[in-house]
Design a protein around this motif. Structure first.
Motif: not given
Ligand code: CP3
Length: 340
Positions: A275-301
């Motif tokens: 718990e003592n570190k902040t985490l950064q990341g971690n979406a697959d850059p290839c997610l951004l090839y998907a359509d907006f609905a998929v980008i939104k649901s995967e990002t929110e997950k």
């Protein structure tokens, strides 16, 4: 004073109103605006050495994507050059070094870089800070010593970096001497970036994942740890690509944020890192090839899995150049609009 310090607060583990977001390689070829400025100076190394242009493309993604930080436009390979190994960037191929390190003599001939050797970077930082006028923080960066070592031995990109790894097995003494010289240069360089205005720093260990866990501790983490101990005034992010095996060890070093790539399970990473570190990341850059609905649901997950404490949203590696600019903006907006 910073008007938006969300990333700094998230890095330190303080409360934030919403999840902050920036993107690795946010300044670059995904932006037609970048390509236009880049055309003015065809040679990449010369471009990097022109503070006015570097400053301009650093600020572009802040205005266009609305990210919560700028990252100074430069390259990790400025360090080998400052030490005495100049590089070229070959179109569609990547970095290339005319000279590489082969012998002890070669290591001896290299200098420990000082901040003044990289005035073109610190000048760009000063210009950016002036221009940003406190809008968002500015991230400074360097390569991790192991990743820089890999390029200095190999002389170019590689799938395996087998020449660099060969050196670890055949001449560990030379390897350590060179890694220490790179580390000392990097500490001088990062300190100069901070004096010039960098508000936090990221260390990129892009080739972490090709070492064994034991080698990683001996030839990489040891030196990253020295850098983290030497930099005491700003938050530090360590991003070790593909180093899933090193997460527990990394939790022990003196950094504030650990970057994850998309192969690393989020809750497992939290358990390993604690718990003592902040985490950064971690979406697959290839997610951004998907359509907006998929980008939104995967990002929110992803955002739900990380939670709203000690977290900075990002990709799990740099943006790919053929990503649609509108999809990048949509990803950033999805993070900024998300509420738990
Ligand atoms: O927006 C930002 O992230 C800031 C700028 C930045 C660049 N390089 C500009 C760049 C940063 C942070 C880097 C770091 C970097 N450089 C890393 C570590 C991060 C990672 O991706 O793992 C590495 C390994 C390098 C070395 C490097 N530079 C390579 C292998 C290449 C060629 C690959 C490619 O994408 O073409 C570069 C070139 C480079 N550095 C470009 C940019 C925008 C593309 C060249 C161009 O614009 O002509």
């Amino acid at each position: 004073m910073l008007k938006n310090d969300l990333i700094l607060r998230a890095a330190r583990g303080e409360k934030v109103e919403r999840i902050p977001v920036w993107l690795m390689r946010q300044a670059g070829r995904v932006l037609p605006e970048y390509r236009k400025v880049r055309e003015q100076v065809k040679d990449f190394v010369t471009f990097v050495k022109t503070p006015e242009l570097a400053a301009e493309v650093t600020i572009q993604p802040v205005d266009i994507f609305g990210v919560d930080a700028a990252i100074i436009f430069s390259d990790i390979l400025v360090i080998p050059e400052a030490m005495g190994l100049p590089y070229k960037m070959i179109e569609a191929k990547g970095p290339w070094f005319e000279k590489t390190v082969k012998t002890e003599k070669d290591v001896e001939r290299l200098r420990v870089a000082c901040g003044d050797d990289l005035n073109y970077v610190t000048d760009a930082i000063k210009l950016v800070k002036k221009e940003l006028n406190g809008k968002v923080p500015l991230i400074g960066f360097s390569g991790a010593p192991w990743t820089i070592f890999a390029y200095m031995i190999e002389g170019s990109g590689s799938k395996t970096f087998s020449q660099a790894k060969k050196m670890l097995y055949t001449n560990p003494k030379l390897s350590h001497t060179l890694l220490q010289k790179i580390t000392d240069s990097t500490i001088n360089y990062l300190k100069a970036q901070i004096i010039s205005g960098a508000d936090l720093i990221q260390i990129f260990d892009s080739w972490a994942g090709i070492l064994s866990p034991e080698q990683y501790n001996e030839f990489s983490l040891k030196y990253i740890s020295q850098i983290c101990n030497a930099i005491t005034t700003v938050p530090k992010i360590v991003f070790a690509k593909d180093a899933f095996f090193a997460r527990k060890e990394m939790s022990k070093i003196n950094c504030d944020v650990i970057g994850l790539d998309w192969t690393m399970d989020i809750s497992e990473s939290r358990k390993l890192i604690g718990e003592n570190k902040t985490l950064q990341g971690n979406a697959d850059p290839c997610l951004l090839y998907a359509d907006f609905a998929v980008i939104k649901s995967e990002t929110e997950k992803m955002l739900r899995s990380f939670g709203n404490h000690r977290y900075i949203a990002n990709l799990g590696h740099g943006l790919y150049p053929d990503t649609n600019k509108n999809s990048v903006k949509f990803f950033v907006d999805t993070v900024k609009e998300f509420r738990f």
